[in-house]
Design a protein around this motif. Structure first.
Motif, short mmCIF file in Angstrom:
data_model
loop_
_atom_site.label_atom_id
_atom_site.label_comp_id
_atom_site.label_asym_id
_atom_site.label_seq_id
_atom_site.Cartn_x
_atom_site.Cartn_y
_atom_site.Cartn_z
N UNK A 57 0.85 -1.18 0.00
CA UNK A 57 0.00 0.00 0.00
C UNK A 57 0.88 1.22 0.00
N UNK A 58 0.29 2.36 0.30
CA UNK A 58 1.05 3.60 0.21
C UNK A 58 1.99 3.78 1.39
N UNK A 219 -13.62 13.90 0.64
CA UNK A 219 -14.13 12.55 0.90
C UNK A 219 -13.25 11.81 1.91
N UNK A 222 -15.68 7.28 1.30
CA UNK A 222 -15.98 6.40 0.17
C UNK A 222 -17.37 5.81 0.28
N UNK A 223 -17.69 4.84 -0.55
CA UNK A 223 -18.94 4.10 -0.43
C UNK A 223 -20.18 4.89 -0.82
N UNK A 224 -21.31 4.48 -0.26
CA UNK A 224 -22.61 5.01 -0.71
C UNK A 224 -22.78 6.49 -0.40
N UNK A 241 -9.67 12.90 -2.30
CA UNK A 241 -9.96 11.64 -1.61
C UNK A 241 -8.93 11.49 -0.50
N UNK A 242 -9.39 11.70 0.71
CA UNK A 242 -8.50 11.73 1.87
C UNK A 242 -8.56 10.42 2.63
N UNK A 243 -9.70 9.75 2.57
CA UNK A 243 -9.89 8.49 3.29
C UNK A 243 -11.07 7.76 2.71
N UNK A 244 -11.20 6.51 3.12
CA UNK A 244 -12.31 5.69 2.62
C UNK A 244 -12.72 4.73 3.73
N UNK A 247 -14.77 1.63 3.52
CA UNK A 247 -14.31 0.52 2.68
C UNK A 247 -13.12 -0.23 3.28
N UNK A 248 -12.52 0.31 4.33
CA UNK A 248 -11.28 -0.29 4.85
C UNK A 248 -11.45 -1.72 5.34
N UNK A 253 -13.74 -7.06 -2.97
CA UNK A 253 -13.61 -5.79 -3.67
C UNK A 253 -14.99 -5.12 -3.68
N UNK A 254 -15.12 -3.94 -3.08
CA UNK A 254 -16.45 -3.32 -3.02
C UNK A 254 -16.88 -2.78 -4.39
N UNK A 255 -18.13 -3.01 -4.72
CA UNK A 255 -18.69 -2.54 -5.99
C UNK A 255 -19.54 -1.31 -5.77
N UNK B 256 -19.14 -1.29 -10.90
CA UNK B 256 -17.78 -1.77 -11.02
C UNK B 256 -17.09 -1.62 -9.68
N UNK B 257 -15.83 -2.03 -9.62
CA UNK B 257 -15.09 -1.89 -8.36
C UNK B 257 -15.02 -0.41 -7.97
N UNK B 258 -15.20 -0.13 -6.73
CA UNK B 258 -15.09 1.27 -6.29
C UNK B 258 -13.66 1.75 -6.49
N UNK B 264 -6.86 6.63 -3.76
CA UNK B 264 -6.26 7.06 -2.49
C UNK B 264 -4.87 6.46 -2.29
N UNK B 265 -4.77 5.15 -2.42
CA UNK B 265 -3.49 4.53 -2.08
C UNK B 265 -2.41 4.87 -3.10
#
Lengths: 331, 331
Positions: A57-58, A219, A222-224, A241-244, A247-248, A253-255, B256-258, B264-265
């Motif tokens: 990851x990062x 953001x 993420x997500x809905x 996009x600062x965080x999600x 989804x963590x 894999x979230x759709x 599709x995949x988010x 982010x990463x």
């Protein structure tokens, strides 16, 4: 003896207390050129979840059976290092240990007379820099624009909203309780707050609070929630996009709705960042944040948990949204 | 009489010939200050699909029972306008009509002695500008970086790849036939081409052709091809979103995949654009493209279909990938 918190297991989905192990070791001694540090405040942050996975990851993954690290304020209890003396307080990325030695690299001295010590983990630390630079460098707000912030009641969100107001924007926050929503519009001067847990239609709630459309979506989740905001963006919207956090803990894999059509039709810019990407801007940003703080133009919230053993639970509580503002463990 | 092509029905999903209606009207006459134009070349482009929907989008929707418009090269057959004379050729966004009048607004004179007339719809027109400015202003390529282009065999894709090579990058194209793949690596000098219709694992194909990772993904298609490329992007990747042809005919919101976790990463930047967003850069870009074209450093492919009545079919053929390079109808 010296307590230490190790990564016991890589969490699968939502982390559990059993993913951590509290153990103990001898208190180390400082060699020449080293300091002995006593942990005072520990920052727990959603992004640490990513480092608990094995995935590249990062930031590097934590190793199994090794201490977790995060932002920590510690007191120098012994110094064999020319730049530090006993009684100094320092800030740095350190191990979840009651005591540890350091060669001083990566540590910054902080002063309890200039500001509350814990603020160096929040408004005057990574949190404040993330909010300020994410908003100004990526969001690039212009006076009169509309900003929506998700995770608005969290450490970064509360600061983003206030900075947005200082820069002359309208700010709407999305958060997970009525109590936090009330805090956003009172203490933090947001124009509107939406409780996503009780609001049946977030997309409509964003539309009705932002009839002029959303120019910047900061953001954190993420997500809905993000889907709902993105359905309301204006042409040329900026989407830091600062965080999600939503989804963590996903194990698959979230759709979600594909973003390309909206990014394309709105000529929008979505940019992910970690604060290290913007490090050349830290001095100016810190100066601005300190000035706002000293002038009483910006404030911050902390949720302080006490006790070394409670660090893992405090971390888990982030995913339940139990924090208002910055979650900190005081040792 | 003068043939005209109207939008007969708003397409549901994949457009059909019956969504268009060929009709006829009197040939109009030019009033004072007007020109009478005779259509010579008509550009058909995937983005027109979006304008056939009723949805508010980045460009206005076409109206039902009104002519479709697109980029057209026309000959001035009569002029009552001081700036144009009979025999001039002009380029502009015009109606799908054999003849039409114009007050000259938005028209640019083009010269058949400087370049092939049809090239003003392609390499020296919107196509070339889209490729050049999308790549240089949003992709911001640095020498030695790796660019992946989807829809690589299309009008914009073939140009993006060549510009990438001229700027010292490695270029990999994704396209839909072995014939187009061969064209990419021969005529257009791409380093590699992937046929997504026959390759069982595009993600792996991108990985194996780009072991160093993808720095720029120039996206013309969206959908699963883009998922496969995004799984291979490098830190700080730039992702110009120029088109989403795989999604234009969807009747449900495509899932599709988010993207937030990867954006982010990787601290990646995804930016959608239409060429009008970058209009202040047109003169310099046109100069550069003309110079490359004259020096033989860049070439272009055209698929020319003949006959006014064949405009709708040529448009439909875009979604089957039947074009190599720019699809143009010669009248």
């Amino acid at each position: 003896m010296n307590k230490v918190i190790l990564l016991n297991k890589r969490p699968h989905g939502i982390p559990k207390l059993s993913d951590f192990q509290i153990t103990s070791e001898e208190i180390p001694t400082a060699k020449n050129g080293e300091l002995l540090l006593k942990t005072a405040y520990v920052s727990v942050d959603p992004y640490l979840r990513g480092r608990m996975n094995d995935a590249k990851s990062y930031v590097p993954s934590f190793e199994l059976n090794k201490p977790i690290q995060s932002g920590i304020i510690a007191e120098v209890v012994e110094s064999k290092h020319a730049d530090f003396k006993k009684g100094d307080f320092v800030s740095g990325s350190l191990d979840w240990k009651e005591h540890q030695t350091s060669n001083g690299k990566g540590l910054h001295k902080v002063s309890s007379s200039d500001a509350k010590l814990s603020s160096y983990l929040g408004i005057l630390g990574m949190t404040g820099l993330t909010a300020y630079l994410g908003l100004t460098e990526i969001g690039v707000p212009k006076e009169g624009e509309t900003i929506v912030v998700s995770g608005a009641g969290g450490a970064v969100g509360t600061v983003v909203g206030q900075i947005g107001k200082l820069l002359g924007c309208k700010v709407v926050g999305i958060t997970g309780s009525d109590e936090k929503a009330a805090l956003l519009t009172s203490t933090f001067k947001f124009d509107h707050a939406i409780n996503y847990k009780t609001n049946p239609d977030i997309k409509e709630a964003v539309k009705s609070t932002c009839p002029e459309g959303v120019d910047i979506y900061f953001d954190n989740v993420g997500g809905e929630i993000s889907d709902a905001v993105l359905a309301n963006i204006n042409k040329y919207a900026r989407l830091p996009v600062c965080g999600a956090i939503s989804l963590y803990n996903e194990t698959e894999v979230p759709l979600g709705p594909r973003l390309q059509p909206i990014i394309l039709t709105k000529s929008a810019t979505m940019r992910g960042f970690i604060i290290g990407d913007l490090s050349e801007k830290f001095p100016a940003a810190t100066k601005q944040l300190t000035s706002w703080l000293n002038d009483g133009k910006i404030t911050f919230a902390e949720t302080i948990v006490e006790g070394f053993d409670n660090i893992p639970q405090a971390f888990l509580d982030l995913f339940e949204g139990k924090n208002k503002g910055k979650m900190i463990v005081k040792i």
